[in-house]
Design an enzyme around this catalytic site. Structure first.
Site, mmCIF file in Angstrom:
data_model
loop_
_atom_site.group_PDB
_atom_site.id
_atom_site.type_symbol
_atom_site.label_atom_id
_atom_site.label_comp_id
_atom_site.label_asym_id
_atom_site.label_seq_id
_atom_site.Cartn_x
_atom_site.Cartn_y
_atom_site.Cartn_z
ATOM 1 N N VAL A 29 79.804 88.283 17.825
ATOM 2 C CA VAL A 29 80.109 89.257 18.877
ATOM 3 C C VAL A 29 81.460 89.948 18.677
ATOM 4 C CG1 VAL A 29 78.648 88.168 20.642
ATOM 5 C CG2 VAL A 29 81.076 87.512 20.465
ATOM 6 N N ASN A 62 77.202 85.738 26.881
ATOM 7 C CA ASN A 62 77.459 84.305 27.070
ATOM 8 C C ASN A 62 78.333 83.684 25.967
ATOM 9 O OD1 ASN A 62 76.545 81.363 27.864
ATOM 10 N ND2 ASN A 62 76.003 81.633 25.700
ATOM 11 N N SER A 94 84.183 81.790 33.736
ATOM 12 C CA SER A 94 84.518 80.362 33.845
ATOM 13 C C SER A 94 85.295 80.155 35.129
ATOM 14 C CB SER A 94 85.396 79.952 32.657
ATOM 15 O OG SER A 94 85.946 78.669 32.861
ATOM 16 N N TYR A 105 92.507 81.516 27.127
ATOM 17 C CA TYR A 105 91.135 81.431 27.650
ATOM 18 C C TYR A 105 91.096 81.931 29.098
ATOM 19 C CZ TYR A 105 86.577 79.150 28.625
ATOM 20 O OH TYR A 105 85.274 78.870 28.959
ATOM 21 N N ALA A 160 93.161 83.868 30.741
ATOM 22 C CA ALA A 160 93.426 85.310 30.877
ATOM 23 C C ALA A 160 92.200 86.120 30.446
ATOM 24 C CB ALA A 160 94.643 85.690 30.040
ATOM 25 N N LYS A 179 89.060 85.152 30.435
ATOM 26 C CA LYS A 179 87.966 84.952 31.404
ATOM 27 C C LYS A 179 88.246 85.697 32.710
ATOM 28 C CE LYS A 179 84.998 82.227 29.191
ATOM 29 N NZ LYS A 179 83.667 82.729 28.824
ATOM 30 N N ILE A 200 80.530 71.787 32.346
ATOM 31 C CA ILE A 200 79.123 71.685 31.941
ATOM 32 C C ILE A 200 79.053 70.930 30.615
ATOM 33 C CG2 ILE A 200 76.992 72.971 31.505
ATOM 34 C CD1 ILE A 200 78.135 73.628 34.282
#
Ligand code: NAI
Length: 258
Positions: free
Chosen positions: A69, A95, A149, A162, A164, A166, A195
């Site tokens: 991606v 995702n 998240s 991560y 920032a 998200k 999860i």
């Protein structure tokens, strides 16, 4: 009497990024079981082809593409290929993701981890949306779901790249929902809590249990399917008046103080 809105994704085409593992895989499987045409994409062609084959062996509609991606050119090619293969594109699930822990004072690694986090977790989302838009505009039920998240809503120490990126996903979701709403394209965001997937495989079972017991209302980690079903719900033709939202699927993590 109101209009009868469909509760089925049968015959719709969905593209899922990061579909080789965890929530992406579960999402692809749930959509396929509901009768959608599923385009599974991930870094490894073999990994997604294997899952697609399993789905086809059950009589379901699935095909696989290699897609990094963070590869801007690859995105356009794969999205167009998917639309050509299935005769359109109705649903996009952004995702794919990576962990991106780094203390703010780690000068040696911080910038590289930040740049990679933003490339994979945020920039990719807007690029895939832009590639998908010409196809989504032909859909009778166009849907985009971005996976963020609970780190977008709260924060964990040493996780700022991560967190920032998200948080950016939640902002992008709102902005695109507002911009695309006049075309009937809905854009929503799910914020999973803890999860059980490859991403959390390094955490020991004991640490998972302790964390979940202290922090979540349900006192346990979630499983990927519990997120996948909420993603599916947001993509039903009947889910036509929900857009711009950020929905925690977190076992009550964000709701709980003590
Ligand atoms: P996972 O590690 O099981 O799956 C992530 C998938 O993304 C893998 O198949 C991986 O190959 C793929 N991927 C990574 N980089 C990629 C790239 N550049 N291009 C294409 N694919 C790439 O992880 P999980 O947990 O299923 O993660 C799914 C999403 O959920 C991610 O966006 C993650 O940040 C998010 N999330 C996960 C949480 C958890 O507790 N597991 C909590 C909150 C959010």
């Amino acid at each position: 009497m109101g209009v009868k809105l469909s509760r089925s994704v049968k015959g719709l085409t969905v593209l899922v990024t990061g579909a080789a593992s965890g929530m992406g895989k579960a999402t692809a499987e749930v959509f396929a079981e509901e009768g959608a045409n599923v385009a599974l994409t991930d870094l490894s062609a073999e990994a997604v082809e294997c899952i697609a084959q399993e789905l086809r062996a059950k009589g379901l509609s699935a095909a696989a593409w290699a897609l990094d991606v963070s590869d801007q050119i690859g995105i356009r090619q794969v999205v167009d290929d998917v639309a050509m293969h299935f005769g359109g594109l109705d649903v996009l699930i952004n995702n794919a993701g990576i962990s991106a822990f780094c203390p703010i004072d780690d000068d040696e690694h911080y910038d590289a981890i930040w740049d990679r986090a933003f490339a994979v977790l945020l920039t990719a989302h807007q690029r895939i949306v832009r590639a998908a838009l010409p196809h989504l505009r032909h859909s009778a039920s166009p849907r985009i779901v971005n996976i963020a998240s609970t780190e977008a809503l709260g924060a964990t120490s040493r996780d700022s790249p991560y967190s920032a990126a998200k948080a950016g996903v939640t902002g992008l979701t709102r902005a695109l929902a507002v911009e695309l709403g006049k075309e009937g394209i809905t854009v929503n965001c799910i914020c999973p809590g803890p999860i059980d997937t490859n991403m959390t495989a390094d955490v020991s079972d004991a640490d998972k249990q302790t964390f979940a017991h202290r922090r979540t209302a349900l006192r346990r980690y979630g499983i990927p399917e519990e997120v996948a079903h909420i993603t599916l719900s947001l993509c039903l033709p009947a889910a036509s008046y929900i857009t711009g939202t950020t929905i925690p699927v977190d076992g009550g993590l964000m709701a709980r103080n003590f």
